[in-house]
Design an enzyme around this catalytic site. Structure first.
Site, short mmCIF file in Angstrom:
data_model
loop_
_atom_site.label_atom_id
_atom_site.label_comp_id
_atom_site.label_asym_id
_atom_site.label_seq_id
_atom_site.Cartn_x
_atom_site.Cartn_y
_atom_site.Cartn_z
N TRP A 40 0.83 -1.21 0.00
CA TRP A 40 0.00 0.00 0.00
C TRP A 40 0.86 1.25 0.00
O TRP A 40 0.49 2.27 -0.60
CB TRP A 40 -0.95 -0.01 1.20
CG TRP A 40 -1.85 -1.21 1.26
CD1 TRP A 40 -1.95 -2.11 2.28
CD2 TRP A 40 -2.77 -1.65 0.25
NE1 TRP A 40 -2.87 -3.08 1.97
CE2 TRP A 40 -3.39 -2.82 0.72
CE3 TRP A 40 -3.12 -1.17 -1.02
CZ2 TRP A 40 -4.35 -3.52 0.00
CZ3 TRP A 40 -4.07 -1.87 -1.75
CH2 TRP A 40 -4.68 -3.02 -1.24
N ASP A 41 2.00 1.20 0.67
CA ASP A 41 2.93 2.34 0.65
C ASP A 41 3.40 2.63 -0.78
O ASP A 41 3.42 3.79 -1.22
CB ASP A 41 4.15 2.05 1.53
CG ASP A 41 3.91 2.38 2.99
OD1 ASP A 41 3.00 3.17 3.28
OD2 ASP A 41 4.64 1.85 3.84
N PHE A 42 3.82 1.58 -1.47
CA PHE A 42 4.36 1.80 -2.82
C PHE A 42 3.26 2.23 -3.80
O PHE A 42 3.49 3.07 -4.68
CB PHE A 42 5.06 0.54 -3.31
CG PHE A 42 6.41 0.33 -2.67
CD1 PHE A 42 7.47 1.18 -2.95
CD2 PHE A 42 6.62 -0.70 -1.76
CE1 PHE A 42 8.71 1.02 -2.35
CE2 PHE A 42 7.85 -0.88 -1.16
CZ PHE A 42 8.90 -0.01 -1.45
N GLY A 93 2.65 5.87 -3.03
CA GLY A 93 3.71 6.71 -3.59
C GLY A 93 3.55 6.92 -5.08
O GLY A 93 3.70 8.03 -5.59
#
Length: 414
Positions: free
Chosen positions: A163-165, A168
């Site tokens: 989810w972070d990537f 981003g």
């Protein structure tokens, strides 16, 4: 690196994964990304894993091709310099809270065309990180062996902060969308990208949310089987584990032909009264019987023979590797043009570094650039962006408001 974003500059004040990823992707396409950190390093500067000297390999890789300015962001003078730098540049990416000194109101004062992208936790301001929003997604309770009982089985957390990537990448997209809007209208934008909304929106876009509401229940756990299609891990005669995925009739024919299983497949079709070639549904419903046929064929040959046949037939498959094995694999890394030679990394450790994921035929990607030393570009950026004279910058350094490169002053964090 490509130069498609040459001429675009942005200030990044961020930590951990999602927000630095937005800047990284812009930098890999040629943008000038000026990362501003607290003197001595921000929250993620010493993030695990570190080299023996204490340099973070995570920080080094998420900040390639960027410039670094080190300011005292705990003091008023350093914060004002950061605001002035963002305002002068016109574009900001950050994951600091909206009610911080880098609020959109502060950085856009006197700059109505300011574009700021803020990576958040939840839309209502609550804090979140990849692993906590994933807990709310439902996926950890969908994962695991199919024999686990639904009401007592533990969740299975993902290892990759996906989810972070994704956040981003979406943040970089949202920035460029806001810049496109500004070019057309002259208007600035405040863009907020909540990590939780990226997760929920992705679940909805995949159709999974509608599926849960339609069926009125959760999916069952499937182990390593693919949901709604035919696919799973199998083991060859010599003990190699590999994945086969079948989502199309072409992939089906390739697998059946390569494994020479047309006869048992025909017998199963006759018994079940179905045809598998054109139907994901039938292949999924009868997956256990099909898995048994495929596994029996896989167990008759070594993996090298199976791989040759599957590749020749055009099947979709891949062998499982450890990540350490994958990192040195000739096909995946050392012979892949995605990776270039090791730049002069601050850690001093040499290893393959990725170029832009996008491949632009006819354009030279260029070799990967290194991450900066913390504060490496402080003097350059303050002079070019804010017009500060060398004497003024030297005075700021003497007072501890600004720091130059930590290349020769780095000390391993305690």
């Amino acid at each position: 690196m490509y130069d498609l974003l040459r001429g675009l500059s942005l200030v990044e004040v961020s930590s951990f994964v999602a927000s630095p990823t937005a800047g990284l992707y812009c930098a890999q396409m040629g943008a000038e990304v000026i990362r501003v950190d607290q003197i001595g390093g921000g929250l993620d500067y010493d993030r695990y894993m570190q080299t023996a000297e204490g340099r973070s390999l995570a920080w080094e890789n998420l900040n390639r091709a960027k410039k670094s300015v080190a300011l005292d962001l705990r003091g008023g003078e350093g914060r004002e310099l950061c605001v002035e730098l963002a305002r002068a540049t016109g574009q900001l990416v950050t994951n600091l809270p909206e009610k911080s000194f880098l609020s959109h109101a502060a950085v856009s004062e006197g700059r109505p065309d300011m574009v700021s992208v803020r990576i958040m936790g939840w839309h209502d301001g609550r804090q979140a990180m990849d692993f906590t929003v994933n807990a709310a997604s439902g996926y950890p309770l969908m994962t695991g062996p199919d024999e686990w009982a639904a009401d007592t089985a533990p969740p299975v957390n993902q290892v990759l902060p996906a989810w972070d990537f994704i956040t981003g990448a979406y943040g970089a997209f949202a920035l460029l969308a806001a810049l496109h809007h500004r070019a057309a209208t002259g208007e600035g934008s405040e863009v907020r990208v909540p990590l939780g909304d990226v997760m929920l929106g992705t679940v909805a876009n995949s159709g999974a949310m509608a599926e849960m509401l339609y069926r009125g229940d959760d999916r069952e756990r499937l182990g390593n089987a693919i949901w709604g299609a035919l696919g799973r891990d199998f083991t060859s005669r010599d003990g190699k584990r590999f994945m086969i995925a079948v989502l199309t009739s072409k992939q089906w024919r390739a697998m059946v032909g390569a494994l020479d299983i047309a006869q048992p497949i025909a017998a199963l079709e006759a018994e079940a009264g179905v045809e598998f070639a054109q139907s994901d549904h039938h292949r999924f419903v009868h997956r256990e019987a099909l898995f048994a046929i495929v596994q029996e064929a896989a167990a008759r040959e070594d993996y090298a023979v199976l791989a040759e046949r599957l590749a020749a037939a055009g099947a979709t498959f891949e062998r499982y590797r450890t990540m350490h094995e994958a990192a040195g694999d000739p096909a995946l890394v050392t012979g892949n043009p995605l990776f270039g030679p090791s730049p002069a990394n601050p850690s001093g450790f040499e290893y393959p570094a990725p170029r832009s994921f996008a491949n632009l035929p006819g354009r030279v990607a260029g070799d990967p650039a290194p991450a900066p030393y913390l504060g490496q570009h402080s003097e350059e950026v303050l002079a070019e962006r804010l017009g500060l004279a060398s004497g003024a910058i030297a005075a700021l350094i003497d007072r501890g408001v600004v720091a130059a490169s930590d290349k020769d002053s780095f000390r391993r964090p305690a």
